[in-house]
Motif scaffolding. Structure first.
Motif, mmCIF file in Angstrom:
data_model
loop_
_atom_site.group_PDB
_atom_site.id
_atom_site.type_symbol
_atom_site.label_atom_id
_atom_site.label_comp_id
_atom_site.label_asym_id
_atom_site.label_seq_id
_atom_site.Cartn_x
_atom_site.Cartn_y
_atom_site.Cartn_z
ATOM 1 N N ALA A 213 0.804 -1.221 0.000
ATOM 2 C CA ALA A 213 0.000 0.000 0.000
ATOM 3 C C ALA A 213 0.840 1.275 0.000
ATOM 4 C CB ALA A 213 -0.943 0.009 1.208
ATOM 5 N N SER A 214 2.136 1.155 0.241
ATOM 6 C CA SER A 214 2.964 2.358 0.316
ATOM 7 C C SER A 214 4.422 1.979 0.106
ATOM 8 C CB SER A 214 2.788 3.055 1.671
ATOM 9 O OG SER A 214 3.245 2.216 2.730
ATOM 10 N N GLU B 164 -3.087 -2.512 6.154
ATOM 11 C CA GLU B 164 -3.879 -1.294 6.284
ATOM 12 C C GLU B 164 -4.939 -1.231 5.179
ATOM 13 O OE1 GLU B 164 -1.812 2.302 8.190
ATOM 14 O OE2 GLU B 164 -0.402 1.597 6.679
ATOM 15 N N GLU C 42 -7.444 1.057 4.361
ATOM 16 C CA GLU C 42 -7.684 2.276 3.587
ATOM 17 C C GLU C 42 -6.556 2.570 2.605
ATOM 18 O OE1 GLU C 42 -8.733 7.030 4.241
ATOM 19 O OE2 GLU C 42 -8.759 5.648 5.938
ATOM 20 N N PRO C 43 -5.278 2.562 3.035
ATOM 21 C CA PRO C 43 -4.210 2.766 2.054
ATOM 22 C C PRO C 43 -4.197 1.687 0.971
ATOM 23 C CG PRO C 43 -3.377 3.111 4.274
ATOM 24 C CD PRO C 43 -4.754 2.527 4.422
ATOM 25 N N ILE D 4 -6.670 2.698 -1.617
ATOM 26 C CA ILE D 4 -6.140 3.822 -2.396
ATOM 27 C C ILE D 4 -5.123 3.325 -3.425
ATOM 28 C CG2 ILE D 4 -4.753 5.929 -2.261
ATOM 29 C CD1 ILE D 4 -6.049 6.412 0.503
#
Length: 286
Positions: A15-16, A39, A41-42, A45
Motif C-alpha cells: 500500500a505504500s 492497512e 484504507e491505504p 487507495i
C-alpha cells in the motif's frame, strides 16, 4: 524472467513505500497485480491508483504474521489468475525500542513482533506460494525484502530478522538452481529509502504490546530515532528501488542493494573482517 505482460505479481506491504513502487513498476510492463497490506484504507487507495493505470488488480488485506492469512492470500491469487510469476515478500516494520537499547533490554514483545513480520512473514509467503509455483512449472521469481542491516550487524530484532531473510533467500536461490526449477530469487537490501517505515508502530497489533511511547526512549535512543528518520526522509525514492528490482528479476541477479555509498563501504569492511577473522568493529551501524 524476460516476459512480464499478462503475468502475475503478488506484493505484500504493497500500500505504500517500496511495495507500492514495485506494484507500479511491474504494472507498467503489463502485469496483473495482487496487492496485500495490513492497512485497509491505504490498500484501497493503492488499488484505485493501479486501476486508473488500466491494471488488472486484486487487493487482499493481509497480516503476514498469520500463516492462515497468507494462505488465504495465495488462494485468492491462484484462484483468480491461475498462477503467480513474481512474489515480493516485502512487508516490514521497524520497532523503536531497539534504538539505543542493549539487546538484552529489548522487550520480548518487540522481538516477537519485528521477527513475526520481517522474518516469519517472509517464510509464510515462501511456504504458501512456492509449492504452487513449482507445481505449475512456469518461470517465476521470488523477491524477499531484507535490508542493508541484513549485511551488517546489531543485537536488535530488526538486524536479526533481516539477516535471516538474506540467509533464507540465498538458500532458496540455491535450491531452485540445484533442482533445475524454472524459478529464481533475489534479495533486496535497501539502505535509506523514502518510506514510512519509521511510523511502523501505527500497525503494531495489541498482542505485541502498546505502541512505544517515544518519551520512554533513552536520550541516545531518541537521538538515534530522529537521525534515522532524517536519513529516511532524504533517502532513495521507492521508484528507483523498484526499477533496480525489476532489472534484477529480468537479468536474474540475486543481490539488489540500493544503498548509500557509506553503507556499501560498511558492508565491505564487515565482510573483510569476517574473512580475516577480526573482531567486530564497535560503533553504530544502520
Amino acid at each position: 524472467m524476460k516476459e512480464f505482460a499478462g503475468r502475475v505479481a503478488v506484493i505484500t506491504g504493497a500500500a505504500s513505500g517500496i511495495g507500492f513502487g514495485l506494484a507500479r513498476r511491474f504494472a507498467q510492463d503489463g502485469m496483473h497485480i495482487v496487492l496485500a497490506d495490513i492497512e485497509s484504507e491505504p490498500l484501497a487507495i493503492a488499488e484505485a491508483a493501479l486501476n486508473a493505470m488500466g491494471t488488472t488488480t486484486l487487493a487482499v488485506r493481509t497480516d503476514v504474521t498469520s500463516p492462515e492469512q497468507v494462505e488465504r492470500l495465495a488462494e485468492a491469487a491462484f484462484s483468480t489468475f491461475g498462477n503467480v510469476h513474481i512474489l515480493c515478500n516485502n512487508a516490514g516494520v521497524a520497532g523503536k525500542f531497539s534504538m539505543g537499547t542493549a539487546g538484552w533490554e529489548i522487550p520480548l514483545s518487540e522481538w516477537q513482533w519485528v521477527l513475526g513480520v520481517n522474518l516469519m512473514g517472509v517464510l509464510h509467503g515462501v511456504r504458501a506460494f512456492i509449492p504452487r509455483m513449482v507445481a505449475n512449472g512456469e518461470e517465476g521469481h521470488i523477491v524477499n525484502t531484507a535490508s542493508i542491516a541484513g549485511l551488517l550487524s546489531g543485537a536488535s530484532p530488526y538486524h536479526v530478522a533481516k539477516h535471516g531473510v538474506v540467509c533464507l533467500t540465498e538458500g532458496l536461490y540455491k535450491d531452485f538452481k540445484s533442482r533445475g526449477l524454472r524459478l529464481s530469487a533475489s534479495v533486496l537490501c535497501p539502505g535509506w529509502i523514502q518510506t514510512n517505515l519509521m511510523d511502523s508502530e501505527r500497525n503494531r497489533p495489541p498482542e505485541f504490546g502498546a505502541p512505544t511511547d517515544r518519551s520512554l526512549l533513552s536520550p541516545t535512543g531518541l537521538q538515534a530515532f530522529e537521525a534515522v528518520r532524517s536519513a529516511v526522509d532524504d533517502g532513495i525514492s521507492p521508484a528507483d528501488v523498484a526499477e533496480q528490482v525489476f532489472e534484477a528479476v529480468r537479468d536474474d541477479r540475486f543481490y539488489v542493494i540500493p544503498a548509500q555509498p557509506g553503507m556499501r563501504e560498511a558492508v565491505k569492511q564487515r565482510m573483510d573482517a569476517v574473512v580475516s577473522m577480526n573482531n567486530p568493529a564497535v560503533g553504530i551501524t544502520p
